[in-house]
Design an enzyme around this catalytic site. Sequence first.
Site, mmCIF file in Angstrom:
data_model
loop_
_atom_site.group_PDB
_atom_site.id
_atom_site.type_symbol
_atom_site.label_atom_id
_atom_site.label_comp_id
_atom_site.label_asym_id
_atom_site.label_seq_id
_atom_site.Cartn_x
_atom_site.Cartn_y
_atom_site.Cartn_z
ATOM 1 N N ASP A 46 0.844 -1.192 0.000
ATOM 2 C CA ASP A 46 0.000 0.000 0.000
ATOM 3 C C ASP A 46 0.882 1.247 0.000
ATOM 4 O OD1 ASP A 46 -2.318 -1.493 0.083
ATOM 5 O OD2 ASP A 46 -2.476 -1.427 2.275
ATOM 6 N N TYR A 74 5.736 -9.093 8.146
ATOM 7 C CA TYR A 74 5.250 -7.724 8.328
ATOM 8 C C TYR A 74 5.325 -7.328 9.802
ATOM 9 C CZ TYR A 74 3.178 -8.437 3.692
ATOM 10 O OH TYR A 74 2.993 -8.701 2.359
ATOM 11 N N ASP A 88 -7.214 1.377 7.655
ATOM 12 C CA ASP A 88 -5.920 1.943 8.025
ATOM 13 C C ASP A 88 -6.100 3.408 8.400
ATOM 14 O OD1 ASP A 88 -6.143 3.384 5.632
ATOM 15 O OD2 ASP A 88 -4.639 2.199 4.582
ATOM 16 N N ARG A 180 -4.324 -5.198 6.876
ATOM 17 C CA ARG A 180 -5.461 -4.359 7.279
ATOM 18 C C ARG A 180 -6.645 -5.217 7.723
ATOM 19 N NH1 ARG A 180 -7.126 -1.164 2.598
ATOM 20 N NH2 ARG A 180 -5.831 -2.529 1.311
#
Length: 300
Positions: A46, A74, A88, A180
């Site tokens: 993103d 992550y 987010d 997310r």
Amino acid sequence: MARKSGRDISGWLVVDKPAGMTSTAVVNKVRWALNAKKAGHAGTLDPAATGVLAVALGEATKTVPYITDALKCYRFAIRLGAATNTDDAEGEVIATASLRPSDAEIEAALAAFRGEIMQVPPQFSAVKVDGERAYALARAGEDMDLAARPLWVESLVLKARPDADTAELEMVCGKGGYVRSIARDLGQALGCLGHVLWLRREWSGPFEASDGVGIETIEREARTDALEARLLPLEVGLADLPELRATPEGAARLRNGNPGMVFASDVEWGEEAWASHQGRAVAVGVYKSGELHPSRVFNL
């Protein structure tokens, strides 16, 4: 994937993507800086996310699927107490909650998000709905019922709790995971709601963020030997596949797209592997009875 005029140059450049830049923009920057004819990336980040974005050039683009399918790590923070329409910090707050879970409650809830799970993508995602991207429909105000997708989560752990409103986690997962969605679903499971505050991809397959090149360096070293020297060989993208060594005659046949003889190994019949000759990748394919049957051939 960008296909424009430029040099035939092959290899991987690991970029440490900054926040605020799209993955496509990073690929275009790298392609320009190296004057490369062909470039692509192995897994979108993103715009707000940072970390590993592995950019493949030339023949290395044929190995992109093997990096896309590899495990990724992550590190991210969840802001507890609020849900947003994008899941987010870039989106609008659509609901809030006063409850704040304890560390023990968070750790207990994480168990349900490990292993093989089903995950519904965010409304603002690149998933296609009747030929349209979900994010385009979401921006137009449509509320979609997106289908859940399987995701393998190797590990998911609570790493830090800076304050009552914030939890920092680390996740190692397979292809197609949405951090997310983890933040959204964990917040719902805890009864406090949640969204991603920040996100960083620490590694992707064989590529590490600590080895990544910054955009400033790419711009400073554009069109120089210094930047080209940072390229990793195409073969790095095949690290998760077994290697077979082709005979000289086998290599010649493989380069023409035909099955080629390889030296004996412990690779099993029907297993996917790649063949090399004189240290360079020749082809990827399926091993059968002493030969590799190619599915992808490298023109190096």
